[in-house]
Structure formats: C-alpha cells, structure tokens
Scaffold this motif. Structure first.
Motif, PDB file in Angstrom:
ATOM      1  N   ALA A 155      -0.689 -26.562  -0.401  1.00  0.00           N
ATOM      2  CA  ALA A 155      -1.221 -26.744  -1.752  1.00  0.00           C
ATOM      3  C   ALA A 155      -2.477 -27.613  -1.712  1.00  0.00           C
ATOM      4  O   ALA A 155      -2.802 -28.234  -0.706  1.00  0.00           O
ATOM      5  CB  ALA A 155      -0.173 -27.385  -2.652  1.00  0.00           C
ATOM      6  N   ASP A 156      -3.203 -27.645  -2.839  1.00  0.00           N
ATOM      7  CA  ASP A 156      -4.396 -28.499  -2.945  1.00  0.00           C
ATOM      8  C   ASP A 156      -4.096 -29.781  -3.712  1.00  0.00           C
ATOM      9  O   ASP A 156      -4.985 -30.592  -3.948  1.00  0.00           O
ATOM     10  CB  ASP A 156      -5.524 -27.747  -3.662  1.00  0.00           C
ATOM     11  N   SER A 157      -2.850 -29.946  -4.127  1.00  0.00           N
ATOM     12  CA  SER A 157      -2.488 -31.070  -4.982  1.00  0.00           C
ATOM     13  C   SER A 157      -2.749 -32.409  -4.307  1.00  0.00           C
ATOM     14  O   SER A 157      -2.651 -32.545  -3.085  1.00  0.00           O
ATOM     15  CB  SER A 157      -1.004 -30.982  -5.352  1.00  0.00           C
ATOM     16  N   THR A 158      -3.075 -33.404  -5.132  1.00  0.00           N
ATOM     17  CA  THR A 158      -3.256 -34.764  -4.635  1.00  0.00           C
ATOM     18  C   THR A 158      -1.914 -35.324  -4.165  1.00  0.00           C
ATOM     19  O   THR A 158      -0.887 -35.109  -4.801  1.00  0.00           O
ATOM     20  CB  THR A 158      -3.830 -35.659  -5.742  1.00  0.00           C
ATOM     21  N   VAL A 159      -1.940 -36.026  -3.042  1.00  0.00           N
ATOM     22  CA  VAL A 159      -0.719 -36.596  -2.464  1.00  0.00           C
ATOM     23  C   VAL A 159      -0.836 -38.115  -2.454  1.00  0.00           C
ATOM     24  O   VAL A 159      -1.880 -38.661  -2.122  1.00  0.00           O
ATOM     25  CB  VAL A 159      -0.492 -36.083  -1.026  1.00  0.00           C
ATOM     26  N   LEU A 160       0.244 -38.786  -2.841  1.00  0.00           N
ATOM     27  CA  LEU A 160       0.315 -40.243  -2.768  1.00  0.00           C
ATOM     28  C   LEU A 160       1.380 -40.612  -1.741  1.00  0.00           C
ATOM     29  O   LEU A 160       2.545 -40.244  -1.884  1.00  0.00           O
ATOM     30  CB  LEU A 160       0.673 -40.845  -4.130  1.00  0.00           C
ATOM     31  N   ILE A 161       0.965 -41.318  -0.674  1.00  0.00           N
ATOM     32  CA  ILE A 161       1.886 -41.752   0.379  1.00  0.00           C
ATOM     33  C   ILE A 161       2.125 -43.243   0.203  1.00  0.00           C
ATOM     34  O   ILE A 161       1.187 -44.033   0.193  1.00  0.00           O
ATOM     35  CB  ILE A 161       1.313 -41.468   1.775  1.00  0.00           C
ATOM     36  N   THR A 162       3.384 -43.631   0.051  1.00  0.00           N
ATOM     37  CA  THR A 162       3.721 -45.033  -0.175  1.00  0.00           C
ATOM     38  C   THR A 162       4.577 -45.556   0.974  1.00  0.00           C
ATOM     39  O   THR A 162       5.275 -44.807   1.644  1.00  0.00           O
ATOM     40  CB  THR A 162       4.472 -45.218  -1.504  1.00  0.00           C
ATOM     41  N   GLY A 163       4.521 -46.849   1.180  1.00  0.00           N
ATOM     42  CA  GLY A 163       5.314 -47.467   2.237  1.00  0.00           C
ATOM     43  C   GLY A 163       4.669 -48.746   2.706  1.00  0.00           C
ATOM     44  O   GLY A 163       3.498 -49.012   2.435  1.00  0.00           O
ATOM     45  N   GLU A 164       5.430 -49.545   3.430  1.00  0.00           N
ATOM     46  CA  GLU A 164       4.925 -50.819   3.922  1.00  0.00           C
ATOM     47  C   GLU A 164       3.806 -50.613   4.936  1.00  0.00           C
ATOM     48  O   GLU A 164       3.653 -49.523   5.498  1.00  0.00           O
ATOM     49  CB  GLU A 164       6.071 -51.606   4.572  1.00  0.00           C
ATOM     50  N   THR A 275      -0.748 -46.340  -0.232  1.00  0.00           N
ATOM     51  CA  THR A 275      -0.708 -47.743  -0.649  1.00  0.00           C
ATOM     52  C   THR A 275       0.564 -48.401  -0.131  1.00  0.00           C
ATOM     53  O   THR A 275       1.601 -47.752   0.013  1.00  0.00           O
ATOM     54  CB  THR A 275      -0.765 -47.869  -2.179  1.00  0.00           C
ATOM     55  N   ASN A 276       0.459 -49.694   0.167  1.00  0.00           N
ATOM     56  CA  ASN A 276       1.651 -50.467   0.520  1.00  0.00           C
ATOM     57  C   ASN A 276       2.091 -51.331  -0.657  1.00  0.00           C
ATOM     58  O   ASN A 276       2.981 -52.167  -0.524  1.00  0.00           O
ATOM     59  CB  ASN A 276       1.383 -51.347   1.748  1.00  0.00           C
ATOM     60  N   LYS A 277       1.450 -51.122  -1.792  1.00  0.00           N
ATOM     61  CA  LYS A 277       1.779 -51.890  -2.991  1.00  0.00           C
ATOM     62  C   LYS A 277       2.585 -51.046  -3.973  1.00  0.00           C
ATOM     63  O   LYS A 277       2.571 -49.818  -3.919  1.00  0.00           O
ATOM     64  CB  LYS A 277       0.500 -52.389  -3.663  1.00  0.00           C
ATOM     65  N   ASN A 278       3.258 -51.722  -4.884  1.00  0.00           N
ATOM     66  CA  ASN A 278       4.015 -51.048  -5.929  1.00  0.00           C
ATOM     67  C   ASN A 278       3.068 -50.747  -7.089  1.00  0.00           C
ATOM     68  O   ASN A 278       2.772 -51.613  -7.909  1.00  0.00           O
ATOM     69  CB  ASN A 278       5.172 -51.937  -6.394  1.00  0.00           C
ATOM     70  N   LEU A 279       2.555 -49.506  -7.132  1.00  0.00           N
ATOM     71  CA  LEU A 279       1.571 -49.158  -8.165  1.00  0.00           C
ATOM     72  C   LEU A 279       2.169 -49.220  -9.565  1.00  0.00           C
ATOM     73  O   LEU A 279       1.469 -49.529 -10.532  1.00  0.00           O
ATOM     74  CB  LEU A 279       1.006 -47.757  -7.902  1.00  0.00           C
ATOM     75  N   GLU A 280       3.463 -48.924  -9.673  1.00  0.00           N
ATOM     76  CA  GLU A 280       4.101 -48.986 -10.992  1.00  0.00           C
ATOM     77  C   GLU A 280       4.014 -50.403 -11.555  1.00  0.00           C
ATOM     78  O   GLU A 280       3.720 -50.590 -12.746  1.00  0.00           O
ATOM     79  CB  GLU A 280       5.575 -48.550 -10.902  1.00  0.00           C
ATOM     80  N   ARG A 295      -2.601 -39.253 -11.980  1.00  0.00           N
ATOM     81  CA  ARG A 295      -3.436 -38.274 -11.275  1.00  0.00           C
ATOM     82  C   ARG A 295      -3.163 -38.303  -9.775  1.00  0.00           C
ATOM     83  O   ARG A 295      -3.210 -37.267  -9.105  1.00  0.00           O
ATOM     84  CB  ARG A 295      -4.921 -38.557 -11.534  1.00  0.00           C
ATOM     85  N   LEU A 296      -2.910 -39.487  -9.249  1.00  0.00           N
ATOM     86  CA  LEU A 296      -2.642 -39.623  -7.812  1.00  0.00           C
ATOM     87  C   LEU A 296      -1.225 -39.200  -7.452  1.00  0.00           C
ATOM     88  O   LEU A 296      -0.986 -38.621  -6.394  1.00  0.00           O
ATOM     89  CB  LEU A 296      -2.847 -41.081  -7.377  1.00  0.00           C
ATOM     90  N   ASN A 297      -0.297 -39.472  -8.355  1.00  0.00           N
ATOM     91  CA  ASN A 297       1.125 -39.301  -8.064  1.00  0.00           C
ATOM     92  C   ASN A 297       1.615 -37.880  -8.376  1.00  0.00           C
ATOM     93  O   ASN A 297       2.676 -37.705  -8.957  1.00  0.00           O
ATOM     94  CB  ASN A 297       1.924 -40.339  -8.858  1.00  0.00           C
ATOM     95  N   VAL A 298       0.845 -36.868  -7.966  1.00  0.00           N
ATOM     96  CA  VAL A 298       1.262 -35.482  -8.182  1.00  0.00           C
ATOM     97  C   VAL A 298       2.374 -35.133  -7.199  1.00  0.00           C
ATOM     98  O   VAL A 298       3.445 -34.657  -7.563  1.00  0.00           O
ATOM     99  CB  VAL A 298       0.067 -34.517  -8.009  1.00  0.00           C
TER     100      VAL A 298
END
Length: 437
Positions: A155-164, A275-280, A295-298
């Motif tokens: 897919a072309d969707s934006t991906v958000l990778i989270t973790g320490e 990001t390693n931060k809690n965006l929420e 927009r990032l969290n697709v």
C-alpha cells in the motif's frame, strides 16, 4: 490512493478523466503520447497504465512492448476504437491485462482499475510470504511484525512505527520499503531530533538561491530527493510545532514549496514516521498537532522492547557476533551458556543498540573462541542484585544514563551514541531525571 498513468493524445479525455478519477480517490497522471508516458514510467511509480492504442510518436502497442522490455511489471489497460478490436486483441497477446472500447463509461474503467489493483496486491502478498526478511527474530512479536509488513508494504499509506529507542524501527522501515512497489526508488532517512531546529525546514523542503543569507545555490530538500521512493522521518515526536503544519500540508496535498519559492512541486515519496515518544500524550499537552497525528497514524506498527521478546536474544547475539567477526577480523564462535543466560536476565533499557555495545565490549575482553559469562559486562544488573529488590524501568534508565555519562567523561554526544539515542533525547532525559553534571 491508487496512482494511475493515462497516455492519450486527446486533451479532453485527459482532463475529464483526471477530474472524474479525483472524485473516485484515484491519483491520475497524464501523458500526451507513448514516448512521454515511457519516460514517466522510468522515473515514477504507478499502480496501473491506461493507454490509447493510436497516438503520435509512440502508440499504445509500442509503449506496452517497451514497458515490458524495461522490466516494468505493471497492469496495462488499452483503449481502442470499434475498428481496432483486432489490434486490442494483439495487445492482450503482448501482455496487456484488459482493453476497453470507445466511447466508454468512466465508471467501467474505474471498476477495471480497482480489480487489477486488488489482484496485484494479492499477488504481492503471496510473493512477500515466500520471501526472507532481514529482521532477526522468530518470537511471537516479531512474527506479528513481519505479518504486518507483508500487508503494509504494497500500500501507499503512511506508516507510524512506535517503540523505545534502539528497538530497530529504521530496520522495519527499510523492510517496508524493500518489499513495496517503490523498492527501486531511494530510501531517504532523517533523524528529526538530530537536526538543529533552524536547519530542519531547509533540509526537508530545500531552498532557492538567495532565499536567505548564505543560500548561494538552490538546494533540493529530502521530500524531493525521496520522490519515487520512501522518506523515513525518525523521531517524529521531536518535530517542532512550527513545522508540523507544513508536514501536515505535505501529507494532505502531496505538494511542497522550497524556501524562497512560490512554485509548488509534486511529491510522490511514501512517508514512514517513527517515534519513541507517546504521541497521544503529546497531543493532550498540545505539543503535537492532533490532525497531524491522525494523518501519520494510518497504519501503526509497535515494536516491543527487547526485554519483552527475550526469545530473540540468542538469534540477535549470533547475528551481532557474525557482524563483529567480519569488522574486527575475529573468529568468535558464539556465547557460552552462562553468557547467554546473563544476557537473557538483563532488561536492556537501551534495547538492541545496547546489546550490540555489550557484545562488542565482550569481544575485546574474551581470549577464547567463545564469549564467557565474565566477559559480559552488565554493571546495572549487578547493582540490582546488590539492592536485593526490583527497580522501576525509570530507575534503571536513569542509572544507565549516569553510567554512560561517567564512562564518556560527561560528553553527551558520545554517551547518546553508546545508549543508542539521539543527543536531544539524552538531554531531555537528563532534564527529566534531574541528572546533575
């Protein structure tokens, strides 16, 4: 969004289909003839091609043949008039996937495109399931992440990778790129936290000559450099608020403006953020825009810390040892059981990056063919045993930072490199934990 290339010498067809496809959430690029279309196919990525059979300079059949000769595997729909049915059948024999006869209903064309796109994605998923991954580990967590990559990559969707920090978020971003339809394009990465805020905008968007003092020549920004490929925005949680609205516009409009210019430039790069931060939490405190977050969290991939996937430690250690053997000209065969158990008993606040540092130090200490338990230097774990009680992760992280600063004589840059985090993140942690120089 599906991206389609239309080659047709009739301007009325190009403009009307472009408007109609926009309503149907299909991004349509157009070319006046096959020659122009072939150049676009070589420089940009598309999900399908629609081509008129009769065009000047290079007709649809020639375009199809050249596309296949260039090794561009892309679904092809041929447009033909009533008297060209035999030619359309010839196009099918040459590798076209379908044809449609003029005059046609635009909705019929949309249905054909969607069907071809779904079939192409299914084919990609089947092929991906047969491929090996560069990701090291066969724990339940890593198996789930690999499955997510298989379904995310096409897919072309934006991906958000989270973790320490240090969990391998960029490795996962590269895997997504490697298995995507833009894998032949560039993979461009930028560490947001590692770039001075005053320079970040020009790095991302570029600038024109004379845009500001010192701008002696035009500079191409990373959004442009990544066209036809993937742009990886690491440490997105450190993005200044002043720039967040501009990033949001790029994601919405797929266009940028260089600093000092009014010209809009189309952007075709796929965006992956980490990001390693809690965006929420940052959204709640007003430090991060809510609209940009959505927009990032697709598509979201959360990478668990190493302490939560200890089944992967043995495989990771073997991989790191193999890599160090090559770079340090050693012939270490592996870990003794006691050394492996010591690694498994550690919490790894710095995750995989810290594990690499520990094993690299062990390489220096060990004299035999195998790394022994006593070669594994983990002072933090020893301190825990002496206290005789469990400590919180914040306490462990604070002590790891203090020890890294001591080992590097207070040099924050070297300490951040040892811990596997950015200098800005280290400074934030120093302030958070009230660590004094």
């Amino acid at each position: 969004m599906i991206k389609v290339l239309l080659a047709d010498d009739e301007e009325s067809i190009r403009s009307s289909l472009k408007k109609y496809f926009r309503i149907k959430n299909i991004d349509l690029e157009t070319a006046e003839n096959g020659k122009e279309a072939l150049l676009m196919l070589k420089s940009m990525s598309f999900d399908a091609v629609i081509s008129d059979l009769r065009m000047p300079q290079m007709d649809g059949l020639e375009l199809l043949k050249h596309t296949r000769e260039e090794g561009i595997d892309i679904p092809f729909i041929m447009i033909s008039a009533h008297g060209e049915i035999n030619d359309a059948v010839s196009a099918l024999k040459e590798g076209a996937n379908d044809f449609i006869v003029k005059p046609f209903n635009p909705e019929e064309l949309v249905i054909k495109i969607n069907t071809l796109y779904e079939n192409m994605n299914l084919k990609r998923i089947i092929n991906l399931e047969k491929k090996d991954f560069s990701l090291i580990g066969d724990s339940e967590a890593m198996t789930r992440i690999k499955s997510l990559i298989i379904r995310t990559a096409p897919a072309d969707s934006t991906v958000l990778i989270t973790g320490e920090s240090g969990t391998g978020k960029e490795v996962i971003a590269r895997e997504i790129h490697k298995h995507s339809r833009v894998s032949g394009g560039p993979f461009v990465a930028i560490n947001i936290g590692g770039v001075n805020e005053s320079l970040l905008e020009s790095e991302l968007f570029g600038y024109e000559k004379g845009a500001f003092t010192g701008a002696q020549a035009r500079k191409t920004g990373l959004f442009e450099v990544a066209n036809g490929g993937t742009l990886f925005l690491d440490e997105m949680g450190d993005m200044p608020l002043s720039l967040q609205v501009k990033i949001l516009r790029v994601l919405q409009e797929r266009k940028i403006q260089r600093l000092g210019s009014t010209e809009e430039i189309d952007i075709s790069a796929r965006i992956i953020a980490a990001t390693n931060k809690n965006l929420e939490n940052l959204v709640k405190t007003g430090a991060f825009r809510e609209d940009l977050y959505y927009r990032l969290n697709v598509i979201r991939i959360n990478v668990p810390p190493l302490r939560e996937r200890k089944d992967d430690i043995a495989l990771l250690a073997a991989y790191i040892i193999s890599k160090l053997n090559k770079s340090m000209a050693r012939k270490i065969k592996g870990l003794e059981d006691g050394a492996l158990e010591r690694l498994k008993g550690y919490s790894f606040p710095g995750n995989i990056r810290e594990m690499e540092n520990i094993i690299e130090r062990a390489f220096i200490y060990t004299e035999g063919e195998y790394i022994k338990k006593e070669d594994i230097e983990i002072k933090e774990k020893k301190a825990e045993r002496e206290e005789g009680k469990a400590r919180t992760m914040k306490e462990i992280e604070r002590e790891a930072i203090i020890l890294a600063l001591k080992r590097n004589s207070g040099n924050r840059t070297r300490a951040s490199e040892e811990l596997g985090i950015s200098r800005r993140s280290l400074i934030n942690k120093i302030e958070e934990y009230s660590i004094k120089d």
